[in-house]
Design an enzyme around this catalytic site. Structure first.
Site, PDB file in Angstrom:
ATOM      1  N   CYS A 165      60.315  36.416  18.119  1.00 23.74           N
ATOM      2  CA  CYS A 165      60.658  35.052  17.973  1.00 23.74           C
ATOM      3  C   CYS A 165      61.306  34.600  16.661  1.00 23.74           C
ATOM      4  O   CYS A 165      62.098  33.717  16.763  1.00 23.74           O
ATOM      5  CB  CYS A 165      59.477  34.324  18.253  1.00 23.74           C
ATOM      6  SG  CYS A 165      58.475  34.462  19.510  1.00 23.74           S
TER       7      CYS A 165
ATOM      8  N   HIS B  79      61.755  27.227  15.786  1.00 26.23           N
ATOM      9  CA  HIS B  79      61.273  27.989  17.143  1.00 26.23           C
ATOM     10  C   HIS B  79      60.265  27.094  18.219  1.00 26.23           C
ATOM     11  O   HIS B  79      59.576  26.530  17.601  1.00 26.23           O
ATOM     12  CB  HIS B  79      60.738  29.134  16.784  1.00 26.23           C
ATOM     13  CG  HIS B  79      60.156  30.116  17.753  1.00 26.23           C
ATOM     14  ND1 HIS B  79      60.899  30.199  18.975  1.00 26.23           N
ATOM     15  CD2 HIS B  79      58.769  30.443  18.160  1.00 26.23           C
ATOM     16  CE1 HIS B  79      59.865  30.873  19.994  1.00 26.23           C
ATOM     17  NE2 HIS B  79      58.865  30.912  19.424  1.00 26.23           N
TER      18      HIS B  79
ATOM     19  N   ASN C  75      58.734  28.578  25.809  1.00 27.22           N
ATOM     20  CA  ASN C  75      58.886  29.458  24.691  1.00 27.22           C
ATOM     21  C   ASN C  75      59.741  30.561  25.066  1.00 27.22           C
ATOM     22  O   ASN C  75      59.473  31.435  25.899  1.00 27.22           O
ATOM     23  CB  ASN C  75      57.524  29.946  23.943  1.00 27.22           C
ATOM     24  CG  ASN C  75      57.756  30.837  22.886  1.00 27.22           C
ATOM     25  OD1 ASN C  75      58.901  31.291  22.613  1.00 27.22           O
ATOM     26  ND2 ASN C  75      56.817  31.239  22.035  1.00 27.22           N
TER      27      ASN C  75
HETATM   28  N1  COA Z   1      44.860  26.518  32.002  1.00 25.82           N
HETATM   29  C1  COA Z   1      43.782  26.159  32.201  1.00 25.82           C
HETATM   30  N2  COA Z   1      42.677  26.477  31.252  1.00 25.82           N
HETATM   31  C2  COA Z   1      43.321  27.791  30.461  1.00 25.82           C
HETATM   32  C3  COA Z   1      44.537  28.068  30.383  1.00 25.82           C
HETATM   33  C4  COA Z   1      45.664  27.669  31.213  1.00 25.82           C
HETATM   34  N3  COA Z   1      46.648  28.154  31.409  1.00 25.82           N
HETATM   35  N4  COA Z   1      44.677  29.294  29.573  1.00 25.82           N
HETATM   36  C5  COA Z   1      43.403  29.165  28.793  1.00 25.82           C
HETATM   37  N5  COA Z   1      42.627  28.309  29.515  1.00 25.82           N
HETATM   38  C6  COA Z   1      41.188  28.084  29.350  1.00 25.82           C
HETATM   39  C7  COA Z   1      40.414  29.171  28.521  1.00 25.82           C
HETATM   40  O1  COA Z   1      40.231  30.247  29.328  1.00 25.82           O
HETATM   41  C8  COA Z   1      39.439  28.546  27.422  1.00 25.82           C
HETATM   42  O2  COA Z   1      38.383  28.335  28.603  1.00 25.82           O
HETATM   43  P1  COA Z   1      36.788  28.492  27.939  1.00 25.82           P
HETATM   44  O3  COA Z   1      36.571  27.614  27.058  1.00 25.82           O
HETATM   45  O4  COA Z   1      36.112  28.507  29.363  1.00 25.82           O
HETATM   46  O5  COA Z   1      36.639  30.064  27.709  1.00 25.82           O
HETATM   47  C9  COA Z   1      40.028  27.327  27.198  1.00 25.82           C
HETATM   48  O6  COA Z   1      40.937  26.920  28.411  1.00 25.82           O
HETATM   49  C10 COA Z   1      40.357  27.157  25.910  1.00 25.82           C
HETATM   50  O7  COA Z   1      41.383  28.430  25.403  1.00 25.82           O
HETATM   51  P2  COA Z   1      41.960  28.476  24.074  1.00 25.82           P
HETATM   52  O8  COA Z   1      42.579  29.716  24.218  1.00 25.82           O
HETATM   53  O9  COA Z   1      40.773  28.598  23.028  1.00 25.82           O
HETATM   54  O10 COA Z   1      42.651  27.375  23.955  1.00 25.82           O
HETATM   55  P3  COA Z   1      43.361  26.702  22.770  1.00 25.82           P
HETATM   56  O11 COA Z   1      43.018  25.275  22.424  1.00 25.82           O
HETATM   57  O12 COA Z   1      43.378  27.493  21.737  1.00 25.82           O
HETATM   58  O13 COA Z   1      44.897  26.620  23.398  1.00 25.82           O
HETATM   59  C11 COA Z   1      46.880  27.673  23.102  1.00 25.82           C
HETATM   60  C12 COA Z   1      45.505  27.758  23.725  1.00 25.82           C
HETATM   61  C13 COA Z   1      47.593  29.212  23.479  1.00 25.82           C
HETATM   62  C14 COA Z   1      47.799  26.406  23.771  1.00 25.82           C
HETATM   63  C15 COA Z   1      46.854  27.535  21.528  1.00 25.82           C
HETATM   64  O14 COA Z   1      46.175  28.523  21.101  1.00 25.82           O
HETATM   65  C16 COA Z   1      48.329  27.789  21.089  1.00 25.82           C
HETATM   66  O15 COA Z   1      49.296  27.140  21.441  1.00 25.82           O
HETATM   67  N6  COA Z   1      48.521  28.801  20.266  1.00 25.82           N
HETATM   68  C17 COA Z   1      49.821  29.106  19.787  1.00 25.82           C
HETATM   69  C18 COA Z   1      50.518  30.295  20.726  1.00 25.82           C
HETATM   70  C19 COA Z   1      52.062  30.151  20.591  1.00 25.82           C
HETATM   71  O16 COA Z   1      52.899  29.419  20.269  1.00 25.82           O
HETATM   72  N7  COA Z   1      52.347  31.586  20.653  1.00 25.82           N
HETATM   73  C20 COA Z   1      53.622  32.045  20.498  1.00 25.82           C
HETATM   74  C21 COA Z   1      54.214  32.015  19.249  1.00 25.82           C
HETATM   75  S1  COA Z   1      55.802  32.702  18.799  1.00 25.82           S
END
Ligand code: COA
Length: 324
Positions: A110, A251, A281
């Site tokens: 990225c 980004h 993204n």
């Molecule tokens: N829809 C519904 N539920 C979902 C899901 C989706 N698309 N994806 C994950 N979940 C669930 C998980 O299974 C988890 O369930 P559980 O608690 O029963 O196990 C729950 O939602 C929470 O998951 P978690 O991964 O802890 O969520 P989070 O609050 O950390 O949010 C992101 C996840 C990915 C949105 C967040 O971590 C994020 O934005 N991170 C940065 C990622 C990024 O920008 N990457 C690219 C950088 S270049």
């Protein structure tokens, strides 16, 4: 001075909303949009990484008033080229007829567009090249595990390009003013994607996961802690203050990351344009696509100062300050 003289972009025609995704997997518009700000993304059906890159490149060349034959450098940033060989940059070179350019790909996930621009600028600063085409392009949809709702909902496809030129100073002190870039391979495991395993008559290894895997919370913490620091460092290196910056083109990974960066920098959200709502993204393509949309919609005025910032897999991160 080293100046962006033209921009371009291309997105696939097919739009997939969060509601569309909720029909094929256990997710919802509420979950995706409240955590990321993403509401839709464009996914390639007929489009290719090379085809979108060529479209974006042709627009950027036209705006810059530069003929393809005048290019002496093409750098394409991608993690999702159509082919391993030849490179995306060479395919674009052939398609546009940039017969005098050297062309190669640069893979920094990225941060790829930013690192490509900085690399081109370093060549220009040392007098090697004068007219460069920089591309960020992805078809990330083919890199996703569509059974992993935690990653596949975040990403989209598209391409952006910019023409960078070394021009005589026009007295405005414009162009690229400073850049800084970093990487930390020791933390690379939080955002990864395997490749084909070694397999020949003398050895055969177990296949790795060939799709993107991510520790979302670790990536989130990395982004909100490093991006404010690297932006501040680039701005200081340019001899400016954060208040001097008109637009922070970050980004487009996640709205909450951008809001957190704005808060830590104590800058208003109006200075942080976003297209992630409609595009998701797009890794290396997200910064040049957003820059092109600001440019095409006359949202950047002459001499305004812009920070471009990238962060992502590697880990890699960086920022550049340009005066438009
Ligand atoms: N829809 C519904 N539920 C979902 C899901 C989706 N698309 N994806 C994950 N979940 C669930 C998980 O299974 C988890 O369930 P559980 O608690 O029963 O196990 C729950 O939602 C929470 O998951 P978690 O991964 O802890 O969520 P989070 O609050 O950390 O949010 C992101 C996840 C990915 C949105 C967040 O971590 C994020 O934005 N991170 C940065 C990622 C990024 O920008 N990457 C690219 C950088 S270049």
């Amino acid at each position: 001075m080293i100046k962006i003289c033209g921009t371009g972009s291309a997105l696939p025609a097919h739009t997939v909303t969060n509601d569309d995704l909720s029909k094929i997997m256990d997710t919802s518009d509420e979950w995706i949009s409240s955590r990321t700000g993403i509401r839709a993304r464009h996914l390639a059906v007929e489009e290719t990484t090379t085809g979108m890159s060529v479209k974006a490149a042709e627009q950027a060349l036209e705006e810059a008033g530069v003929k393809a034959e005048e290019l002496d450098l093409i750098i394409a940033a991608t993690l999702s080229p159509d082919h391993i060989l030849p490179t995306l940059a060479c395919e674009v070179q052939a398609a546009i007829g940039a017969t005098h350019a050297v062309a190669f790909d640069l893979h920094a996930a990225c941060s790829g567009f930013l690192f490509s621009m900085n690399t081109a600028a370093a060549y220009m600063q040392s007098g090697v090249y004068k007219n460069a085409l920089i591309i960020g392009a992805e078809t990330l949809s083919k890199m996703m595990d569509w059974n992993d709702r935690g990653t596949c909902v975040l990403f989209g496809d598209g391409a952006g390009a910019a023409v960078l030129r070394e021009l005589p100073d026009d007295g405005t002190n414009g162009g690229l003013k400073a850049f800084v870039q970093y990487s930390d391979g020791a933390r690379g495991g939080v955002l990864a994607c395997g490749n084909r395993p070694v397999c020949h008559p003398f050895a055969s290894h177990e296949p790795e996961n060939q799709y993107v895997t991510m520790d979302g919370q670790a990536v989130y913490k990395f982004a909100v802690s490093t991006v404010p620091k690297v932006v501040t460092e680039a701005v200081e290196k340019a001899g400016l203050t954060l208040a001097d910056i008109d637009h922070f083109v970050l980004h487009q990974a996640n709205q909450r990351i951008i809001e957190s960066v704005a808060k830590r920098l104590k800058q208003p959200m109006e200075k942080f344009p976003m297209n992630l709502q409609d595009c998701g993204n797009i890794s290396a393509a997200s910064v040049p696509i957003l820059l092109d949309s600001l440019n095409k919609n006359d949202m950047i005025k002459a001499n305004e100062r812009i920070v471009l910032a990238g962060f992502g897999a590697g880990l890699t991160w960086g920022a550049a300050v340009i005066q438009w």
